[in-house]
Write a protein that holds these residues in place. Structure first.
Motif, mmCIF file in Angstrom:
data_model
loop_
_atom_site.group_PDB
_atom_site.id
_atom_site.type_symbol
_atom_site.label_atom_id
_atom_site.label_comp_id
_atom_site.label_asym_id
_atom_site.label_seq_id
_atom_site.Cartn_x
_atom_site.Cartn_y
_atom_site.Cartn_z
ATOM 1 N N TYR A 50 38.478 -2.864 -0.997
ATOM 2 C CA TYR A 50 39.548 -3.746 -0.525
ATOM 3 C C TYR A 50 39.036 -4.755 0.510
ATOM 4 O O TYR A 50 39.518 -5.884 0.583
ATOM 5 N N ALA A 51 38.062 -4.346 1.306
ATOM 6 C CA ALA A 51 37.511 -5.245 2.327
ATOM 7 C C ALA A 51 36.425 -6.151 1.757
ATOM 8 O O ALA A 51 36.429 -7.378 1.982
ATOM 9 N N ALA A 52 35.481 -5.576 1.019
ATOM 10 C CA ALA A 52 34.284 -6.321 0.618
ATOM 11 C C ALA A 52 34.527 -7.270 -0.548
ATOM 12 O O ALA A 52 33.906 -8.343 -0.609
ATOM 13 N N LYS A 53 35.417 -6.911 -1.456
ATOM 14 C CA LYS A 53 35.590 -7.774 -2.633
ATOM 15 C C LYS A 53 36.178 -9.135 -2.252
ATOM 16 O O LYS A 53 35.580 -10.178 -2.584
ATOM 17 N N SER B 20 27.767 -8.340 1.063
ATOM 18 C CA SER B 20 29.153 -7.977 0.799
ATOM 19 C C SER B 20 29.362 -7.589 -0.666
ATOM 20 O O SER B 20 30.080 -6.635 -0.969
ATOM 21 N N ALA C 102 30.710 -4.023 -2.161
ATOM 22 C CA ALA C 102 31.850 -3.914 -3.071
ATOM 23 C C ALA C 102 31.499 -3.090 -4.305
ATOM 24 O O ALA C 102 32.270 -2.222 -4.732
ATOM 25 N N ARG D 60 38.831 1.658 0.208
ATOM 26 C CA ARG D 60 38.971 0.809 1.395
ATOM 27 C C ARG D 60 37.804 -0.169 1.512
ATOM 28 O O ARG D 60 37.988 -1.321 1.913
ATOM 29 N N LEU D 61 36.621 0.301 1.158
ATOM 30 C CA LEU D 61 35.453 -0.578 1.187
ATOM 31 C C LEU D 61 35.610 -1.702 0.171
ATOM 32 O O LEU D 61 35.301 -2.863 0.454
ATOM 33 N N LEU E 110 36.211 -10.440 0.686
ATOM 34 C CA LEU E 110 35.305 -11.053 1.655
ATOM 35 C C LEU E 110 34.194 -11.809 0.949
ATOM 36 O O LEU E 110 33.810 -12.915 1.375
#
Length: 215
Positions: free
Chosen positions: A31-34, A14, A18, A28-29, A36
């Motif tokens: 926003y999701a991976a950081k 993850s 990020a 968007r990646l 997470l």
């Protein structure tokens, strides 16, 4: 517990996503991976077997939850830097509580000197570049960051075990990460900042989470 190594591998994957998203412009990646990545580290601390104490575990878990909130504030389209700073300030207070719970008293007075000098030097570099409204919050943050690292050192000096060494290494990396972030944001931006800041930040959180388990 097989879940912990699995979570550690998920953290690494993850985190790489990020960083790739940061440099590839894929918001968007990011926003999701950081968030997470931080959430996975939080899960590791919550599930770590044989915690040194319930207080230590839940102070670290709360610190990670507040760090997760800080991550989200700093990701929002409209910059919430002060809210993010406040979240991480509270997270460091939680880490001070965790590390301090393993002390028999106040660490030796001489041990505070390197952290005080470092905070003073960092503020000396940042001061001309800080907006007037941020000078007090950033000064307070530098103080609590230094206190967190000092408490981690005190824990290590008292116990001298692998677990407390992990905590101190994590605290030192947190100081490095926040210093790089501040330099990049306020003093002199540099291309490698995002990778270095995120890499040291998650390594710091991972080491602090690992210090929950009794070695």
């Amino acid at each position: 517990m097989l879940l912990i190594p699995f979570l550690a591998m998920a953290v690494a994957a993850s985190a790489l996503l990020a960083v790739a998203g940061e440099y590839g412009g894929k918001r968007r990646l990011v926003y999701a991976a950081k968030p997470l990545t931080t959430a996975l580290i939080l899960a590791m601390a919550a599930l770590a077997p044989g915690a040194v104490s319930p207080l230590y575990r839940w102070a670290v878990v709360l610190g990670l939850a507040l760090s997760l909130a800080g991550d989200v504030f700093l990701l929002l389209p409209r910059d919430r830097f002060v809210a993010g700073l406040a979240s991480f300030f509270a997270a460091h207070l939680c880490y001070v509580a965790a590390f301090g719970s393993q002390l028999a008293g106040v660490p030796p007075a001489w041990t505070v000197l390197p952290f005080a000098l470092y905070a003073a030097l960092l503020l000396r570099i940042l001061w001309p570049h800080l907006p007037p409204g941020l000078r007090v919050p950033v000064t307070a943050y530098a103080a609590v960051l230094s206190a967190m690292a000092w408490a981690a050192l005190g824990q290590w000096l008292r116990h001298g075990d692998a677990r407390s060494a992990l905590a101190f290494a994590g605290a030192a990396l947190f100081v490095a990460s926040d210093s790089l972030l501040a330099a990049d944001r306020f003093a002199r931006p540099f291309p490698a900042a995002r990778a270095l800041v995120l890499g040291t930040y998650w390594a710091a959180q991972l080491l602090i989470a690992a210090s929950v388990a009794r070695g």
